[in-house]
Write a protein that holds these residues in place. Structure first.
Motif, PDB file in Angstrom:
ATOM      1  N   PHE A 108       7.774  64.601   0.379  1.00 50.20           N
ATOM      2  CA  PHE A 108       7.639  64.169  -1.020  1.00 50.20           C
ATOM      3  C   PHE A 108       8.938  64.443  -1.778  1.00 50.20           C
ATOM      4  CE2 PHE A 108       6.687  65.467  -5.423  1.00 50.20           C
ATOM      5  CZ  PHE A 108       6.216  64.256  -5.920  1.00 50.20           C
ATOM      6  N   PHE A 109       9.460  65.661  -1.640  1.00 52.80           N
ATOM      7  CA  PHE A 109      10.684  66.000  -2.363  1.00 52.80           C
ATOM      8  C   PHE A 109      11.883  65.220  -1.824  1.00 52.80           C
ATOM      9  CE2 PHE A 109       8.386  69.979  -3.594  1.00 52.80           C
ATOM     10  CZ  PHE A 109       8.489  69.796  -4.965  1.00 52.80           C
ATOM     11  N   ALA A 110      11.924  65.032  -0.511  1.00 50.61           N
ATOM     12  CA  ALA A 110      13.043  64.283   0.076  1.00 50.61           C
ATOM     13  C   ALA A 110      13.034  62.831  -0.399  1.00 50.61           C
ATOM     14  CB  ALA A 110      12.974  64.345   1.592  1.00 50.61           C
ATOM     15  N   ASN A 111      11.839  62.230  -0.511  1.00 50.28           N
ATOM     16  CA  ASN A 111      11.734  60.840  -0.940  1.00 50.28           C
ATOM     17  C   ASN A 111      12.100  60.652  -2.407  1.00 50.28           C
ATOM     18  OD1 ASN A 111      10.962  59.474   1.451  1.00 50.28           O
ATOM     19  ND2 ASN A 111       8.909  60.337   1.294  1.00 50.28           N
ATOM     20  N   LEU A 112      11.992  61.729  -3.204  1.00 48.53           N
ATOM     21  CA  LEU A 112      12.407  61.631  -4.601  1.00 48.53           C
ATOM     22  C   LEU A 112      13.900  61.358  -4.715  1.00 48.53           C
ATOM     23  CD1 LEU A 112      10.439  64.557  -6.315  1.00 48.53           C
ATOM     24  CD2 LEU A 112      10.014  62.107  -6.552  1.00 48.53           C
ATOM     25  N   LEU A 153      17.305  71.727   1.897  1.00 50.56           N
ATOM     26  CA  LEU A 153      18.395  71.543   2.863  1.00 50.56           C
ATOM     27  C   LEU A 153      18.318  70.200   3.579  1.00 50.56           C
ATOM     28  CD1 LEU A 153      18.416  75.171   4.317  1.00 50.56           C
ATOM     29  CD2 LEU A 153      20.098  74.159   2.763  1.00 50.56           C
ATOM     30  N   THR A 154      17.144  69.573   3.600  1.00 52.96           N
ATOM     31  CA  THR A 154      17.010  68.230   4.171  1.00 52.96           C
ATOM     32  C   THR A 154      17.720  67.211   3.299  1.00 52.96           C
ATOM     33  OG1 THR A 154      14.892  68.770   5.209  1.00 52.96           O
ATOM     34  CG2 THR A 154      15.354  66.448   4.886  1.00 52.96           C
ATOM     35  N   SER A 155      17.745  67.475   2.003  1.00 55.17           N
ATOM     36  CA  SER A 155      18.328  66.533   1.048  1.00 55.17           C
ATOM     37  C   SER A 155      19.855  66.631   1.055  1.00 55.17           C
ATOM     38  CB  SER A 155      17.811  66.830  -0.357  1.00 55.17           C
ATOM     39  OG  SER A 155      16.395  66.769  -0.393  1.00 55.17           O
ATOM     40  N   ASP A 156      20.505  65.491   0.913  1.00 56.81           N
ATOM     41  CA  ASP A 156      21.962  65.427   0.863  1.00 56.81           C
ATOM     42  C   ASP A 156      22.377  65.267  -0.590  1.00 56.81           C
ATOM     43  OD1 ASP A 156      24.627  65.225   1.452  1.00 56.81           O
ATOM     44  OD2 ASP A 156      24.532  63.131   2.100  1.00 56.81           O
ATOM     45  N   THR A 157      22.599  66.401  -1.263  1.00 53.33           N
ATOM     46  CA  THR A 157      22.972  66.377  -2.675  1.00 53.33           C
ATOM     47  C   THR A 157      24.292  67.129  -2.863  1.00 53.33           C
ATOM     48  OG1 THR A 157      21.667  68.401  -3.094  1.00 53.33           O
ATOM     49  CG2 THR A 157      20.572  66.274  -3.457  1.00 53.33           C
ATOM     50  N   PRO A 158      25.017  66.839  -3.926  1.00 55.57           N
ATOM     51  CA  PRO A 158      26.299  67.531  -4.137  1.00 55.57           C
ATOM     52  C   PRO A 158      26.149  68.963  -4.623  1.00 55.57           C
ATOM     53  CG  PRO A 158      25.898  65.960  -5.911  1.00 55.57           C
ATOM     54  CD  PRO A 158      24.821  65.736  -4.894  1.00 55.57           C
ATOM     55  N   LEU A 159      24.972  69.299  -5.187  1.00 61.21           N
ATOM     56  CA  LEU A 159      24.794  70.613  -5.803  1.00 61.21           C
ATOM     57  C   LEU A 159      23.477  71.232  -5.348  1.00 61.21           C
ATOM     58  CD1 LEU A 159      25.479  72.853  -7.875  1.00 61.21           C
ATOM     59  CD2 LEU A 159      24.386  71.413  -9.618  1.00 61.21           C
ATOM     60  N   TYR A 160      23.550  72.535  -5.016  1.00 59.88           N
ATOM     61  CA  TYR A 160      22.362  73.301  -4.629  1.00 59.88           C
ATOM     62  C   TYR A 160      22.258  74.512  -5.549  1.00 59.88           C
ATOM     63  CZ  TYR A 160      22.402  70.400  -0.462  1.00 59.88           C
ATOM     64  OH  TYR A 160      22.373  69.326   0.393  1.00 59.88           O
ATOM     65  N   VAL A 161      21.131  74.625  -6.246  1.00 61.60           N
ATOM     66  CA  VAL A 161      20.885  75.747  -7.146  1.00 61.60           C
ATOM     67  C   VAL A 161      19.797  76.602  -6.510  1.00 61.60           C
ATOM     68  CG1 VAL A 161      20.157  76.460  -9.447  1.00 61.60           C
ATOM     69  CG2 VAL A 161      21.529  74.375  -9.159  1.00 61.60           C
ATOM     70  N   LEU A 162      20.169  77.801  -6.091  1.00 62.12           N
ATOM     71  CA  LEU A 162      19.285  78.647  -5.294  1.00 62.12           C
ATOM     72  C   LEU A 162      19.033  79.960  -6.034  1.00 62.12           C
ATOM     73  CD1 LEU A 162      21.111  78.092  -1.875  1.00 62.12           C
ATOM     74  CD2 LEU A 162      19.325  76.681  -2.914  1.00 62.12           C
ATOM     75  N   ASP A 163      17.792  80.157  -6.468  1.00 61.09           N
ATOM     76  CA  ASP A 163      17.409  81.325  -7.255  1.00 61.09           C
ATOM     77  C   ASP A 163      16.558  82.241  -6.383  1.00 61.09           C
ATOM     78  OD1 ASP A 163      16.868  83.138  -9.220  1.00 61.09           O
ATOM     79  OD2 ASP A 163      15.631  81.804 -10.445  1.00 61.09           O
ATOM     80  N   GLU A 164      17.155  83.284  -5.835  1.00 63.21           N
ATOM     81  CA  GLU A 164      16.482  84.183  -4.882  1.00 63.21           C
ATOM     82  C   GLU A 164      15.872  83.380  -3.730  1.00 63.21           C
ATOM     83  OE1 GLU A 164      16.814  87.311  -5.114  1.00 63.21           O
ATOM     84  OE2 GLU A 164      17.470  87.563  -7.180  1.00 63.21           O
ATOM     85  N   ILE A 181      24.012  77.486   4.769  1.00 62.95           N
ATOM     86  CA  ILE A 181      24.840  77.520   3.556  1.00 62.95           C
ATOM     87  C   ILE A 181      26.314  77.375   3.931  1.00 62.95           C
ATOM     88  CG2 ILE A 181      25.577  78.914   1.593  1.00 62.95           C
ATOM     89  CD1 ILE A 181      22.749  77.685   1.402  1.00 62.95           C
ATOM     90  N   LYS A 182      26.724  78.028   4.993  1.00 60.77           N
ATOM     91  CA  LYS A 182      28.111  77.882   5.449  1.00 60.77           C
ATOM     92  C   LYS A 182      28.401  76.448   5.873  1.00 60.77           C
ATOM     93  CE  LYS A 182      28.536  82.715   6.908  1.00 60.77           C
ATOM     94  NZ  LYS A 182      28.572  83.661   8.048  1.00 60.77           N
ATOM     95  N   GLU A 183      27.410  75.794   6.445  1.00 63.32           N
ATOM     96  CA  GLU A 183      27.567  74.393   6.842  1.00 63.32           C
ATOM     97  C   GLU A 183      27.724  73.496   5.610  1.00 63.32           C
ATOM     98  OE1 GLU A 183      24.300  71.690   8.632  1.00 63.32           O
ATOM     99  OE2 GLU A 183      25.323  72.554  10.371  1.00 63.32           O
ATOM    100  N   LEU A 184      26.916  73.755   4.586  1.00 62.40           N
ATOM    101  CA  LEU A 184      27.030  72.990   3.343  1.00 62.40           C
ATOM    102  C   LEU A 184      28.404  73.178   2.711  1.00 62.40           C
ATOM    103  CD1 LEU A 184      23.542  73.612   1.671  1.00 62.40           C
ATOM    104  CD2 LEU A 184      24.352  71.497   2.735  1.00 62.40           C
ATOM    105  N   LYS A 185      28.881  74.406   2.721  1.00 65.06           N
ATOM    106  CA  LYS A 185      30.204  74.683   2.163  1.00 65.06           C
ATOM    107  C   LYS A 185      31.281  73.917   2.931  1.00 65.06           C
ATOM    108  CE  LYS A 185      33.515  78.401   1.385  1.00 65.06           C
ATOM    109  NZ  LYS A 185      33.817  79.835   1.573  1.00 65.06           N
TER     110      LYS A 185
END
Length: 308
Positions: A108-112, A153-164, A181-185
């Protein structure tokens, strides 16, 4: 030959003198935060410091009272819907639809944000050891967290906001999280990482912002922040080292025969080691402060009185 100029990374998140009030209570009083493209930015502070309030303002869930805030170059309050298509968010306390399966929530979230990357989805499920067929109401806190992480992490977005983001995960899953996270970086993505797990931030963050009582108290690279603190030196000398207590910036000296231990300011570390060299050095270790030590320097009991 033409001269090439290297462009500075663009700013992805920026707040200047951000203020958020709830009636007479001020949750954020002077919050300054700059996160640049392609960096992992650690966002630290004790409970009640204003981290979650800041993130809610960045996500457009709360409206600022004063100051400026920009996310991907836009005002998050005015452009929340558009911005949410270009970011992935993981909260520290995940609530899911009880009658949906974990896989259904992830899809559901990925399809958004577009289509589902099924190959990456399968790999994430395997690495995080998550059964996507189970209903969300049967999941433990750790498994609910895994659903949110896999969805983000399935989603391909430019920004990841991670709260705890790793709240409730065991150390093995924490290692899996760090790998991704290292892969995203490496891919040039931008990550804002709010975490109480200081070893996690130490392992991942390029820059760190420390806040207290709704205001920024320090920001910079870890190497820069360590310059503001102290080193613990342990040494064994060939002859009894004398006069160590008289070296500027040295304190907490402990002598045990030819063994000596002390704490020294970064700026006078070289002078302290040169002094020990006068007595011959058999062994020496110099330990820079951990992020936890840097973090704890800024907080006293009063910092816990505010609420996020």
């Amino acid at each position: 030959m033409a001269k090439t100029t290297q462009r500075s990374p663009k700013t992805v998140i920026e707040t200047k003198h951000l203020v958020k009030k709830f009636g007479s209570f001020t949750a954020l009083s002077d919050l300054n935060l700059t996160v640049r493209q392609g960096e992992v930015h650690g966002f630290l502070g004790p409970n009640g410091s204003g981290k979650s309030t800041t993130i809610r303002v960045l996500l457009g869930l709360l409206r600022k009272s004063d100051g400026t805030v920009s996310l991907l170059g836009k005002d998050p309050w005015k452009h929340a819907v558009e911005l949410h298509r270009n970011l992935s968010y993981v909260p520290g306390d995940v609530s899911l639809w009880p009658n949906l399966s974990g896989g259904e929530v992830i899809d559901f979230f990925a399809n958004l944000r577009g289509s589902v990357n099924h190959k990456k989805r399968r790999q994430l499920l395997e690495d995080f050891q998550l059964d996507p067929r189970k209903k969300c109401r049967t999941y433990s806190k750790g498994n609910r967290q895994k659903v949110a992480l896999v969805a983000a992490l399935t989603s391909d977005t430019p920004l990841y906001v991670l709260d705890e983001p790793t709240s409730g995960l065991d150390p093995l899953m924490e290692s899996v999280f760090q790998h991704y996270i290292k892969e995203l970086k490496h891919q040039g993505k931008t990550i804002l990482l709010s975490s109480h797990i200081l070893a996690e931030v130490e392992a991942l963050a390029d820059q760190v912002t420390i806040i207290r009582g709704g205001a920024t108290v320090e920001t910079g690279a870890l190497s820069q922040l360590r310059h503001l603190s102290q080193h613990t030196v342990k040494a064994t000398t060939k002859k009894l080292a004398r006069g160590v207590k008289n070296i500027q910036g040295v304190k907490n000296v402990k002598l045990d025969g030819k063994k000596v231990q002390f704490v020294v300011e970064h700026d006078t570390l070289g002078a302290a080691i040169e002094h020990l060299a006068l007595y011959g050095i058999d062994s020496l270790t110099s330990e820079p402060p951990s992020l936890e030590e840097l973090f704890m320097r800024h907080y006293d009991e009063k910092s816990g009185e505010a609420t996020q």
